[in-house]
Scaffold this active site. Structure first.
Site, mmCIF file in Angstrom:
data_model
loop_
_atom_site.group_PDB
_atom_site.id
_atom_site.type_symbol
_atom_site.label_atom_id
_atom_site.label_comp_id
_atom_site.label_asym_id
_atom_site.label_seq_id
_atom_site.Cartn_x
_atom_site.Cartn_y
_atom_site.Cartn_z
ATOM 1 N N LYS A 122 47.043 45.333 27.071
ATOM 2 C CA LYS A 122 46.316 46.288 27.923
ATOM 3 C C LYS A 122 46.644 46.036 29.396
ATOM 4 O O LYS A 122 46.910 46.967 30.152
ATOM 5 C CB LYS A 122 44.803 46.117 27.704
ATOM 6 C CG LYS A 122 43.957 46.798 28.756
ATOM 7 C CD LYS A 122 42.479 46.624 28.517
ATOM 8 C CE LYS A 122 41.864 45.385 29.109
ATOM 9 N NZ LYS A 122 41.695 45.407 30.578
ATOM 10 N N ASN A 123 46.636 44.773 29.792
ATOM 11 C CA ASN A 123 46.809 44.474 31.219
ATOM 12 C C ASN A 123 48.248 44.638 31.707
ATOM 13 O O ASN A 123 48.500 44.612 32.906
ATOM 14 C CB ASN A 123 46.285 43.068 31.540
ATOM 15 C CG ASN A 123 44.767 43.024 31.519
ATOM 16 O OD1 ASN A 123 44.117 44.065 31.406
ATOM 17 N ND2 ASN A 123 44.204 41.834 31.625
ATOM 18 N N ARG A 167 38.174 49.865 37.138
ATOM 19 C CA ARG A 167 38.656 49.248 38.366
ATOM 20 C C ARG A 167 40.180 49.272 38.483
ATOM 21 O O ARG A 167 40.736 49.468 39.560
ATOM 22 C CB ARG A 167 38.158 47.798 38.371
ATOM 23 C CG ARG A 167 38.092 47.203 39.699
ATOM 24 C CD ARG A 167 37.778 45.736 39.599
ATOM 25 N NE ARG A 167 38.694 45.024 40.456
ATOM 26 C CZ ARG A 167 38.536 44.902 41.765
ATOM 27 N NH1 ARG A 167 37.479 45.392 42.351
ATOM 28 N NH2 ARG A 167 39.440 44.269 42.497
ATOM 29 N N ARG A 174 34.426 41.419 43.228
ATOM 30 C CA ARG A 174 35.833 41.811 43.092
ATOM 31 C C ARG A 174 36.361 42.613 44.286
ATOM 32 O O ARG A 174 36.573 43.827 44.206
ATOM 33 C CB ARG A 174 36.044 42.563 41.777
ATOM 34 C CG ARG A 174 35.710 41.674 40.602
ATOM 35 C CD ARG A 174 35.980 42.301 39.272
ATOM 36 N NE ARG A 174 37.357 42.247 38.864
ATOM 37 C CZ ARG A 174 37.780 42.573 37.641
ATOM 38 N NH1 ARG A 174 36.929 42.972 36.743
ATOM 39 N NH2 ARG A 174 39.047 42.513 37.320
ATOM 40 N N ASP A 188 40.059 35.335 31.026
ATOM 41 C CA ASP A 188 39.785 36.339 29.990
ATOM 42 C C ASP A 188 39.568 35.712 28.605
ATOM 43 O O ASP A 188 39.262 36.426 27.651
ATOM 44 C CB ASP A 188 40.925 37.368 29.922
ATOM 45 C CG ASP A 188 40.862 38.353 31.082
ATOM 46 O OD1 ASP A 188 39.862 38.366 31.807
ATOM 47 O OD2 ASP A 188 41.832 39.126 31.252
ATOM 48 N N ARG A 206 37.099 49.068 25.267
ATOM 49 C CA ARG A 206 38.027 49.145 26.408
ATOM 50 C C ARG A 206 39.251 48.266 26.174
ATOM 51 O O ARG A 206 40.294 48.500 26.780
ATOM 52 C CB ARG A 206 37.330 48.665 27.695
ATOM 53 C CG ARG A 206 36.296 49.634 28.260
ATOM 54 C CD ARG A 206 35.761 49.104 29.575
ATOM 55 N NE ARG A 206 36.822 48.426 30.278
ATOM 56 C CZ ARG A 206 36.715 47.259 30.909
ATOM 57 N NH1 ARG A 206 35.579 46.637 30.962
ATOM 58 N NH2 ARG A 206 37.757 46.724 31.508
HETATM 59 C C1 UD1 Z 1 43.270 41.077 36.287
HETATM 60 C C2 UD1 Z 1 43.003 41.455 34.850
HETATM 61 C C3 UD1 Z 1 41.705 40.833 34.365
HETATM 62 C C4 UD1 Z 1 41.722 39.316 34.598
HETATM 63 C C5 UD1 Z 1 42.078 39.004 36.045
HETATM 64 C C6 UD1 Z 1 42.250 37.523 36.305
HETATM 65 C C7 UD1 Z 1 44.028 43.635 34.720
HETATM 66 C C8 UD1 Z 1 43.869 45.100 34.559
HETATM 67 N N1 UD1 Z 1 42.924 42.898 34.775
HETATM 68 O O1 UD1 Z 1 42.216 41.629 37.069
HETATM 69 O O2 UD1 Z 1 41.563 41.097 32.974
HETATM 70 O O3 UD1 Z 1 40.434 38.792 34.334
HETATM 71 O O4 UD1 Z 1 43.317 39.655 36.404
HETATM 72 O O5 UD1 Z 1 43.197 36.991 35.437
HETATM 73 O O6 UD1 Z 1 45.143 43.134 34.737
HETATM 74 N N2 UD1 Z 1 40.364 38.908 44.693
HETATM 75 C C9 UD1 Z 1 40.115 38.909 46.048
HETATM 76 N N3 UD1 Z 1 40.669 39.923 46.792
HETATM 77 C C10 UD1 Z 1 41.452 40.897 46.241
HETATM 78 C C11 UD1 Z 1 41.691 40.871 44.863
HETATM 79 C C12 UD1 Z 1 41.124 39.851 44.103
HETATM 80 O O7 UD1 Z 1 39.409 38.069 46.577
HETATM 81 O O8 UD1 Z 1 41.927 41.775 46.974
HETATM 82 C C13 UD1 Z 1 39.741 37.844 43.859
HETATM 83 C C14 UD1 Z 1 38.796 38.421 42.813
HETATM 84 O O9 UD1 Z 1 37.519 38.656 43.345
HETATM 85 C C15 UD1 Z 1 38.788 37.335 41.768
HETATM 86 C C16 UD1 Z 1 40.212 36.792 41.847
HETATM 87 O O10 UD1 Z 1 40.742 37.229 43.092
HETATM 88 O O11 UD1 Z 1 37.868 36.338 42.104
HETATM 89 C C17 UD1 Z 1 41.106 37.237 40.720
HETATM 90 O O12 UD1 Z 1 41.194 38.640 40.701
HETATM 91 P P1 UD1 Z 1 42.521 39.421 40.310
HETATM 92 O O13 UD1 Z 1 43.579 38.466 39.916
HETATM 93 O O14 UD1 Z 1 42.822 40.396 41.404
HETATM 94 O O15 UD1 Z 1 42.035 40.214 39.036
HETATM 95 P P2 UD1 Z 1 42.363 41.707 38.649
HETATM 96 O O16 UD1 Z 1 43.766 42.047 39.019
HETATM 97 O O17 UD1 Z 1 41.279 42.596 39.133
#
Ligand code: UD1
Length: 416
Positions: free
Chosen positions: A22-23, A93, A122, A305, A397
């Site tokens: 999915k990701n 998201r 997030r 995850d 999902r």
């Molecule tokens: C992706 C995965 C999700 C997984 C996560 C971490 C997808 C669709 N989802 O989510 O299943 O749990 O990676 O492995 O691929 N952060 C910031 N600023 C930003 C972006 C992120 O501070 O601009 C922080 C977030 O709050 C969080 C951490 O970084 O604490 C990790 O988030 P991120 O790696 O961005 O996760 P996603 O890409 O949303």
């Protein structure tokens, strides 16, 4: 409202095939906005999140067609709009991943700000930092982000945290920027590598994906291509825990053991027998699961995850374990639900302390997010009474045919 009922199940036995990731699928669908050509994606998991991002693309004027059960053809030559409706964006998201590709292809994008979610606030600061560094002019107001750029130019970008989504958004935008982009402290997840492989098949010039430094040399245009999505490492890990928690013997097909090293290592530490094959893994349980400590980290560390699923396993282990969540600030929503089922878990800040017990009892519970929901299914398999799981749209999902796949292994699970 549909519910999933799980009853105490025998040791799971047999074979299960893992679906496409999915990701990986979500950013790759977003990346298909970067070309006028047609992209064909194979082994796409037919999930609610995938349907949502397809609807987002359709709302922009893109043609999206399913071919059979698990292939998608996406043709973006009819891309007209640069604004995605709030009603669709708020459902997921990851829709935010269209920002980079739209900006690169059309020079502008308007997308709604993602809201909070169950597992933390997030933020999106790193996505915006990266796109600004490429020359985007970004304004935020009335719940929307407006991004504009007459031209994107390569730059050196340091990710303060190796965010998966921010790394993906920047890679996609940088493919059509002028000159070289270097992303430092980039996310290294296998899904980043899959996205880079897809983009390379489209003609992008990317090196270093899978390491913490990714280099992208911008090109003038990208072409369509055909790409097969990698297997879902989190779905694979979930069925491995299902085998372990029921003391079963399950062969998992379509899995890349390189992608799940920490999961294999932690299961082995817990005295579970894991036998690695070329693209399959056999998991043979043990009557007595040993308590192990876990700390979630960005890849190649233990995946956040898989945290909830391992908490269910530790709930019935022999001894006390500590699980530390370092990736998300509030990802213990499943703890209260597991407690309702008889698990003995205490929270102390970002740590959960789990006293293993033999007596999970089952209870009416609710899925608070995707992985939390599946953890309740796992706990339900070894609970003395039935477990009734509500809000199961979260589970849909991310898991293709979960009841069928578990039933085929001998689990007592059904949807009402
Ligand atoms: C992706 C995965 C999700 C997984 C996560 C971490 C997808 C669709 N989802 O989510 O299943 O749990 O990676 O492995 O691929 N952060 C910031 N600023 C930003 C972006 C992120 O501070 O601009 C922080 C977030 O709050 C969080 C951490 O970084 O604490 C990790 O988030 P991120 O790696 O961005 O996760 P996603 O890409 O949303």
């Amino acid at each position: 409202m549909a519910k999933i009922i799980v009853e105490k199940s025998p040791s799971l036995k047999g074979t299960v095939r893992i679906s496409g990731s999915k990701n990986s699928t979500l950013p790759i669908i977003a990346a298909s906005l970067l070309t006028e050509g047609s992209c064909v994606l194979k082994d796409v998991p037919r999930l609610m999140d995938v349907e949502v991002i397809c609807q987002v693309l359709s709302s922009l004027g893109v043609t999206v067609d399913w071919i059979g059960e698990d292939s998608l053809e996406i043709t973006s030559n009819s891309l007209e709009k640069c604004e995605a409706p709030y009603e669709l964006m708020r459902k997921m998201r990851a829709s935010f991943l269209i920002l980079g590709p739209l900006l690169a292809r059309k020079g502008k994008a308007r997308v709604s700000l993602p809201g909070g979610c169950a597992i933390g606030s997030r933020p999106i600061d790193l996505h915006l930092k990266g796109l600004k560094a490429l020359g985007a002019d970004i304004t935020i107001g009335h719940g929307y982000i407006d991004a504009k750029a007459d031209k994107l130019t390569g730059n050196r970008i340091y990710m303060d945290f190796p965010s998966v989504g921010a790394t993906e958004n920047v890679i996609m935008a940088a493919c059509l920027a002028e000159g070289e982009t270097i992303i430092e402290n980039a996310a290294q997840e296998p899904e980043i590598v899959d996205l880079a492989n897809f983009l390379s098949s489209m003609g992008a010039k990317i090196s270093g994906a899978g390491t913490n430094t990714i280099r992208i040399n911008g090109v003038k245009g990208l072409r369509g291509c055909t790409h097969t999505i990698i297997p879902d490492r989190i779905e694979a890990g979930t069925y491995m825990v299902a085998a372990a928690i029921t003391n079963g013997d399950v062969t998992i097909k379509n899995v890349l053991s390189n992608h799940i090293k920490p999961i294999i290592a932690k299961l082995r530490e817990a005295d579970v027998n894991v036998i690695e094959g070329v693209d399959e893994i056999r998991v043979i349980g043990n009557k007595l699961i040993k308590a192990v400590d876990i700390k979630t980290l960005p890849y190649p560390g233990f995946p956040t995850d898989m945290q909830a699923q391992f908490m269910a396993l530790m709930g019935v282990a022999n001894g006390t374990s500590v699980i530390v969540e370092t990736v998300f600030e509030n990802r213990f929503m499943h703890v209260n639900e597991l407690r309702r089922m008889g698990a003995a878990i205490k929270i102390d800040g970002r740590s959960a302390i789990i006293e293993g017990t033999k007596d999970l009892t089952g209870a009416p519970v609710k899925a608070t997010d995707l992985r939390a929901g599946v953890a309740l299914i796992l706990a339900g398999l070894v609970s003395s009474e039935a477990t009734e799981i509500n809000d199961i749209y979260h589970i849909d999902r991310g898991y293709v045919n979960i009841e069928q796949k578990l039933t085929q292994l001998g689990a007592n699970i059904y949807r009402v």
